[in-house]
Write an enzyme that holds these catalytic residues in place. Structure first.
Site, PDB file in Angstrom:
ATOM      1  N   HIS A 364       0.832  -1.207   0.000  1.00  0.00           N
ATOM      2  CA  HIS A 364       0.000   0.000   0.000  1.00  0.00           C
ATOM      3  C   HIS A 364       0.863   1.251   0.000  1.00  0.00           C
ATOM      4  O   HIS A 364       0.553   2.241  -0.646  1.00  0.00           O
ATOM      5  CB  HIS A 364      -0.905   0.027   1.232  1.00  0.00           C
ATOM      6  CG  HIS A 364      -1.804  -1.159   1.310  1.00  0.00           C
ATOM      7  ND1 HIS A 364      -2.535  -1.476   2.402  1.00  0.00           N
ATOM      8  CD2 HIS A 364      -2.077  -2.102   0.391  1.00  0.00           C
ATOM      9  CE1 HIS A 364      -3.217  -2.570   2.168  1.00  0.00           C
ATOM     10  NE2 HIS A 364      -2.946  -2.970   0.957  1.00  0.00           N
ATOM     11  N   ASN A 629      -0.153  -4.810 -15.857  1.00  0.00           N
ATOM     12  CA  ASN A 629       0.564  -5.349 -14.690  1.00  0.00           C
ATOM     13  C   ASN A 629       0.003  -6.722 -14.332  1.00  0.00           C
ATOM     14  O   ASN A 629       0.745  -7.682 -14.128  1.00  0.00           O
ATOM     15  CB  ASN A 629       0.429  -4.433 -13.472  1.00  0.00           C
ATOM     16  CG  ASN A 629       0.813  -3.007 -13.778  1.00  0.00           C
ATOM     17  OD1 ASN A 629       1.574  -2.757 -14.706  1.00  0.00           O
ATOM     18  ND2 ASN A 629       0.276  -2.059 -13.022  1.00  0.00           N
ATOM     19  N   CYS A 677      -3.299   0.562 -19.583  1.00  0.00           N
ATOM     20  CA  CYS A 677      -3.022   1.410 -18.420  1.00  0.00           C
ATOM     21  C   CYS A 677      -2.062   0.794 -17.402  1.00  0.00           C
ATOM     22  O   CYS A 677      -1.956   1.279 -16.295  1.00  0.00           O
ATOM     23  CB  CYS A 677      -4.324   1.827 -17.743  1.00  0.00           C
ATOM     24  SG  CYS A 677      -5.220   0.454 -17.015  1.00  0.00           S
TER      25      CYS A 677
HETATM   26  C1  PEP Z   1      -2.851  -3.368 -13.916  1.00  0.00           C
HETATM   27  O1  PEP Z   1      -3.053  -4.470 -13.395  1.00  0.00           O
HETATM   28  O2  PEP Z   1      -2.125  -3.183 -14.898  1.00  0.00           O
HETATM   29  C2  PEP Z   1      -3.493  -2.156 -13.368  1.00  0.00           C
HETATM   30  C3  PEP Z   1      -3.425  -1.005 -13.975  1.00  0.00           C
HETATM   31  O3  PEP Z   1      -4.099  -2.288 -12.164  1.00  0.00           O
HETATM   32  P1  PEP Z   1      -3.308  -2.343 -10.761  1.00  0.00           P
HETATM   33  O4  PEP Z   1      -1.863  -2.089 -11.045  1.00  0.00           O
HETATM   34  O5  PEP Z   1      -3.956  -1.331  -9.911  1.00  0.00           O
HETATM   35  O6  PEP Z   1      -3.587  -3.760 -10.347  1.00  0.00           O
END
Ligand code: PEP
Ligand code: MG
Length: 747
Positions: A364, A629, A677
């Site tokens: 976090h 990600n 993203c």
């Molecule tokens: C991702 O998984 O790429 C994403 C943007 O979400 P988070 O990093 O918040 O899991």
């Protein structure tokens, strides 16, 4: 232990204290100490070896060995018996030193005539300082009592070293915590920062390691332990029924606080002449040494608990609280073992950088640091022990390196790097209003990721077209209880106000896996990343999902609203979530709330399964955003939190690029708008390859928009695409080398 040995031990410590009180130079004190120890232990030799640098030990004083060897004899960590004591932090006690494992003959010292050897580590709170050795001609093993006595002396030596008692001129010792140190850590948020150390938890300083009146010290210790027990019981009473993990930690605290062994060992140390504080620290140092060696995660956790508890006890004994009265420097770099997201938010943007001894890339705290765009490195071994408040420090968040008390050459090189980055920022500012149009005439929409109100000012400054990902979980993570609908609605309204009509994609609550809400019952899942998280929680806990959707509708108050559901793995999940949104809208309408002028309902593509969802899904969904990600971790089956496997698979791996290309094609066929993203969108080389694979919208942290736009404006995506295709045909594992070559030859 006999009364006689206790008395002997106390006498020696008193003599040491008298020696320290004399107004003599550091070297003279060391010489006197070796003489006193040899005399009092009946040994022919006593030597003190201290670290010259992190890898080298130096003979700094001796009684009995050749005086010429002082400041001449050196050994590497792990070399010879002395080096082994230092490396492993363990006592070596042998009647026949030359035959002992690891023995190394040092002719200049004249030690060959001494058969028995007892070496104990001089260490303080996990920080290795040196080795204390006694040797004798007669072949005998030192008794357990003698070993213990020498450990107590070593503890006092460690405290004295820490207090700078042996500092001197020339070949003598430098004061501790003055040498430059380079610490290799792990990047959690990129960027470079220079500033001064601000310790989140200031160190407790023990200034009186030796006590005159053991009885008074015993009383002080027992009173402090009683106070500690009461406070742990109170904390437990307050926590019961809450977070199971917190209760578990507190129960471990209570177990240690009531442990007879712990108290008994400290009492014995006091009987030997240590002050109550030094006795606590001696136990703590030994626990830290074990912690550094322990490979078992559970054992490490428990030793960690003991360490925390010792700190609490020390604070009770010394009366030193968290607030030491020190002023926070104007350019603080926060140093902590670990820090919670709410505490980090309290510091807010006042911090220039953050260095955590533990932490993790996906914690976090890392999420908050990322949202605040503060450079962060984690796993910086030993930093909380080595750094002192006010020390000069440089954090290289790109390389994951920390320079503590850097020397001039490092400072110059680092400042050059910062200056270059600043220059680049100027260049980016000059193209802020220009589109990200490539040489081949394709325009890519660049948007920013956000998660805090504090991020919104960047929307103007960074040149982002909108917010491509607003992570709503941060408001849930930093509170101690579930936020109210009215609070959320007010916050989302402020976000929309600050966006001045630019599109903001609100991602609904993405919790579970690594993001556990402090006030929700944690689930003991064997594989949290594959567990009950994100949309799965939302669909099972409709109340929370509805509350958030209502808050968003009310915040929009007639303005356009864009909502995105995270971690959708199959069409049905999207259908149910969308149906829920429609129901909530209908209810809001009946309640008389103004509905948004236009609503877009999208999904995040974070599991490979969604790439193969039925055509109907692609036709129905208003837009898709690839969460790279998560998608990457599931594509390669490589945990994004696990350092060992995380970096093993390159995002420019041809299988992954081919997979992304398939998603682009499906979206083109169905006319579904698509963006990306994940963190890769903000990395210039990755970003141009994503664009070459057909992505036309990228969302990233605000600081990345300039560099990404800059490179996009200079690249020919058709040429780059050919390079990628050639790499595929050749069977490259990753096209990165070929892409880098292409960029170099075209720059
Ligand atoms: C991702 O998984 O790429 C994403 C943007 O979400 P988070 O990093 O918040 O899991
Ligand atoms: Mg994700």
């Amino acid at each position: 232990m006999s009364d006689a040995t206790e008395t002997e031990s106390r006498k020696l410590l008193q003599r040491l204290r008298d020696a320290m009180a004399e107004d003599s130079a550091g070297q003279a004190r060391l010489d006197k100490i070796t003489h006193l120890i040899a005399d009092s232990t009946g040994s022919e030799v006593c030597s003190i070896y201290l670290f010259r640098d992190s890898e080298t030990l130096e003979l700094c004083a001796t009684e009995g060995l050749n005086a010429e060897a002082v400041h001449q004899t050196r050994m590497k960590l792990g070399e010879g018996l002395v080096g082994r004591v230092a490396r492993y932090g363990r006592v070596i006690n042998t009647a026949d030193a030359p035959s002992a494992k690891g023995f190394r003959y040092m002719p200049e010292t004249g030690e060959e005539i001494y058969s028995s050897f007892l070496g104990v580590p001089v260490q303080r709170l996990g920080e290795k300082q040196g080795v204390l050795v006694v040797q004798s001609k007669d072949a005998r093993e030192y008794s357990a009592d003698e070993v213990y006595a020498l450990e107590v002396v070593a503890m006092v030596l460690a405290e004295m070293t820490e207090l700078g008692a042996f500092v001197g001129e020339g070949a003598a010792l430098a004061a501790p915590h003055q040498n430059p140190a380079l610490i290799r850590a792990t990047t959690a948020q990129e960027g470079a920062a220079e500033g001064h150390v601000w310790l989140h938890e200031p160190r407790v300083v023990v200034t009186n390691p030796i006590a005159e009146d053991p009885h008074a010290e015993l009383v002080r210790l027992r009173e402090a332990v009683d106070e500690l027990r009461v406070s742990v019981d109170q904390m437990l009473a307050g926590a019961s029924g809450g977070d199971a993990e917190q209760v578990q930690v507190l129960e471990a605290y209570r177990m240690f606080a009531n442990s007879k062994g712990w108290l008994r060992r400290m009492e014995e140390d006091i009987s030997r002449g240590l002050s109550a504080e030094a006795a606590v620290e001696k136990e703590q140092s030994q626990a830290r040494a074990r912690m550094n060696m322990a490979t078992d995660a559970y054992l490490r956790e428990r030793l960690h608990d003991l360490d925390d508890l010792s700190n609490r006890l020390l604070r009770i004994l010394t009366g030193q609280g968290q607030n030491t009265g020190a002023d926070m420097p104007s350019d603080p770099i926060l140093i902590a073992r670990n820090i919670g997201p709410a505490e980090l938010l309290d510091y807010g943007r006042s911090l220039k950088g953050i260095v955590l001894e533990e932490g993790s890339v996906g914690s976090h705290a890392a999420i908050v640091a990322r949202a605040l765009a503060i450079p962060l490195v984690v796993h910086a071994g030993g930093i909380t022990t080595d750094a002192l408040n006010g020390n000069h420090i440089m954090v290289d968040g790109d390389q994951g390196i920390v320079h503590l008390r850097p020397d001039d050459t490092v400072v110059t090189a680092f400042r050059d790097k910062i200056a270059m980055q600043a220059k680049a920022q100027e260049r980016y500012a000059s193209i802020r209003e220009k589109p990200a149009t490539t040489k081949c005439g394709k325009t890519i929409s660049l948007q920013m990721n956000a998660g805090l109100m504090a991020d919104l000012p960047s929307l103007e400054g960074s040149g982002a077209e909108g917010v491509g990902l607003f992570r709503t979980e941060l408001q849930f993570l930093v509170r101690n209880q579930m936020p109210k609908r009215s609070e959320l609605s007010a916050l989302y309204a402020r976000v929309l106000d600050a966006a001045h009509g630019k599109r903001v994609v609100f991602r609904t609550l993405d919790i579970g896996s690594d993001k556990v809400l402090p006030y929700m019952k944690p689930n003991d899942e064997p594989n949290p990343a594959l567990g009950w998280r994100a949309i799965r929680v939302g669909l099972d806990k409709r109340g929370v999902m509805r509350m958030q959707l209502q808050a968003l509708i009310r915040a929009a108050a007639g303005r356009p609203l864009t909502i995105m559901f995270p971690f959708v793995a199959q069409y049905e999940e999207y259908r149910q979530a969308r149906a829920e949104m429609e129901k909530v809208m209908e209810r809001e309408r009946k309640l008389g709330h103004v509905l948004p002028e236009k609503v877009e309902i999208g999904a995040m593509l974070e599991t490979p399964s969604l790439a193969f969802a039925p055509d109907k899904f692609y036709e129905e969904v208003d837009f898709l955003s690839i969460g790279g990600n998560d998608l990457k971790q599931f594509f390669f089956a490589a945990d994004r939190e696990n350092e060992r496997v995380r970096k093993r698979y390159d995002s420019l791996n041809v299988s992954f690029l081919t997979f992304l290309e398939g998603i682009v094609k499906r979206c083109e066929a169905s006319g579904t708008s698509l963006s990306f993203c994940g963190e890769d969108a903000g990395r210039p080389v990755e970003a141009i390859c994503l664009a070459a694979m057909g992505l036309r919208a990228l969302s990233m942290r605000p600081a990345s928009i300039g560099p990404v736009k800059n490179i996009l404006r200079s690249v020919d995506l058709d040429g780059l695409r050919r390079v990628i295709e050639e790499g595929k045909l050749r069977g490259d594992q990753s096209v990165r080398p070929a892409v880098m070559n292409y960029l170099r030859s075209n720059s």
